[in-house]
Design a protein around this motif. Sequence first.
Motif, PDB file in Angstrom:
ATOM      1  N   ASN A   1     -22.101 -78.966  36.616  1.00 16.24           N
ATOM      2  CA  ASN A   1     -22.633 -79.162  35.145  1.00 16.24           C
ATOM      3  C   ASN A   1     -21.803 -78.686  34.152  1.00 16.24           C
ATOM      4  OD1 ASN A   1     -24.771 -80.632  36.936  1.00 16.24           O
ATOM      5  ND2 ASN A   1     -25.718 -78.786  36.936  1.00 16.24           N
ATOM      6  N   GLY A   2     -20.482 -78.872  34.117  1.00 14.59           N
ATOM      7  CA  GLY A   2     -19.720 -78.292  33.233  1.00 14.59           C
ATOM      8  C   GLY A   2     -19.449 -76.795  33.101  1.00 14.59           C
ATOM      9  N   TYR A   3     -19.638 -76.178  34.142  1.00 15.60           N
ATOM     10  CA  TYR A   3     -19.405 -75.037  34.509  1.00 15.60           C
ATOM     11  C   TYR A   3     -18.440 -74.604  35.541  1.00 15.60           C
ATOM     12  CZ  TYR A   3     -23.783 -73.471  31.742  1.00 15.60           C
ATOM     13  OH  TYR A   3     -24.643 -73.430  30.812  1.00 15.60           O
ATOM     14  N   ARG A   4     -17.366 -73.685  35.375  1.00 10.39           N
ATOM     15  CA  ARG A   4     -16.536 -73.382  36.286  1.00 10.39           C
ATOM     16  C   ARG A   4     -16.624 -72.182  36.825  1.00 10.39           C
ATOM     17  NH1 ARG A   4     -11.466 -70.482  36.092  1.00 10.39           N
ATOM     18  NH2 ARG A   4     -11.537 -70.594  33.900  1.00 10.39           N
ATOM     19  N   LEU A   5     -16.568 -71.839  38.432  1.00  7.84           N
ATOM     20  CA  LEU A   5     -16.888 -70.704  38.932  1.00  7.84           C
ATOM     21  C   LEU A   5     -15.227 -70.423  39.498  1.00  7.84           C
ATOM     22  CD1 LEU A   5     -19.345 -69.333  41.134  1.00  7.84           C
ATOM     23  CD2 LEU A   5     -17.319 -69.469  42.355  1.00  7.84           C
TER      24      LEU A   5
ATOM     25  N   CYS B   1     -14.457 -60.207  42.430  1.00  5.57           N
ATOM     26  CA  CYS B   1     -15.361 -60.599  41.182  1.00  5.57           C
ATOM     27  C   CYS B   1     -15.559 -62.202  41.221  1.00  5.57           C
ATOM     28  CB  CYS B   1     -14.767 -60.216  39.831  1.00  5.57           C
ATOM     29  SG  CYS B   1     -14.378 -58.437  39.889  1.00  5.57           S
ATOM     30  N   PHE B   2     -16.721 -62.560  40.594  1.00  2.95           N
ATOM     31  CA  PHE B   2     -17.244 -63.823  40.408  1.00  2.95           C
ATOM     32  C   PHE B   2     -17.301 -64.069  39.082  1.00  2.95           C
ATOM     33  CE2 PHE B   2     -17.949 -62.254  44.827  1.00  2.95           C
ATOM     34  CZ  PHE B   2     -17.480 -63.429  45.874  1.00  2.95           C
ATOM     35  N   SER B   3     -16.902 -65.008  38.512  1.00  2.00           N
ATOM     36  CA  SER B   3     -16.942 -65.195  37.081  1.00  2.00           C
ATOM     37  C   SER B   3     -17.202 -66.961  36.744  1.00  2.00           C
ATOM     38  CB  SER B   3     -15.684 -65.161  36.439  1.00  2.00           C
ATOM     39  OG  SER B   3     -15.260 -63.722  36.238  1.00  2.00           O
ATOM     40  N   ILE B   4     -18.095 -67.260  36.141  1.00  3.98           N
ATOM     41  CA  ILE B   4     -18.557 -68.407  35.637  1.00  3.98           C
ATOM     42  C   ILE B   4     -18.209 -68.565  34.195  1.00  3.98           C
ATOM     43  CG2 ILE B   4     -20.658 -70.327  35.305  1.00  3.98           C
ATOM     44  CD1 ILE B   4     -21.618 -69.025  37.678  1.00  3.98           C
ATOM     45  N   PHE B   5     -17.532 -69.710  33.880  1.00  5.73           N
ATOM     46  CA  PHE B   5     -16.978 -70.103  32.695  1.00  5.73           C
ATOM     47  C   PHE B   5     -17.627 -71.334  32.032  1.00  5.73           C
ATOM     48  CE2 PHE B   5     -13.891 -67.431  34.414  1.00  5.73           C
ATOM     49  CZ  PHE B   5     -13.431 -66.554  33.357  1.00  5.73           C
ATOM     50  N   LYS B   6     -17.887 -71.538  30.785  1.00  4.75           N
ATOM     51  CA  LYS B   6     -18.100 -72.804  30.129  1.00  4.75           C
ATOM     52  C   LYS B   6     -17.585 -72.967  28.888  1.00  4.75           C
ATOM     53  CE  LYS B   6     -21.307 -76.189  29.182  1.00  4.75           C
ATOM     54  NZ  LYS B   6     -21.611 -77.131  29.994  1.00  4.75           N
ATOM     55  N   ASP B   7     -16.504 -73.993  28.908  1.00  4.61           N
ATOM     56  CA  ASP B   7     -15.583 -74.258  27.883  1.00  4.61           C
ATOM     57  C   ASP B   7     -14.661 -72.876  27.611  1.00  4.61           C
ATOM     58  OD1 ASP B   7     -16.452 -76.633  27.406  1.00  4.61           O
ATOM     59  OD2 ASP B   7     -18.099 -75.624  25.963  1.00  4.61           O
TER      60      ASP B   7
END
Length: 149
Positions: free
Chosen positions: A8-12, A49-55
């Motif tokens: 949904n537009g997010y990147r893990l 680490c686990f990161s979620i990015f939006k734009d």
Amino acid sequence: MGIPSEMNGYRLSTKDVDVRAVHAFLTSCYWAEAIPFDTVKRAVENSVCFSIFKDDAQVAFTRVISDRATFAYVCDVYVLETHRKQGLSKWMVEAMMAHPELQGLKRWVLVTKDAHTLYTRAGFKALASPEMYMEVNRMGLYKNPELFR
């Protein structure tokens, strides 16, 4: 990893971390208020680490401290308020539990004030033998480091 890296537009990502964004969030949390930037940087460097990015902006984070053989401690979990209620925390926990370097561990632990439902879905339960656990609690360390020298 078996878990989708986009949703949904997010990147893990398990490779990318915006340490400045993580530090900015953690300094406002009850568990890490006033934590120094260098401490966060060192913690990130020595954790899975686990990161979620939006734009390209970091909006969520989870850190796992582990020997990658027997034990893992889950900490510093957050989703920015404007990105909550979209399944991001569930996605991070699923990715964490499926991560290839964290398989076969005999014990996972975490401390949570209000996210019990999230972790119960992943198999976490209350401590089976809480009387066996001990701690050195220095929650005031970052605000008053001179107290712990």
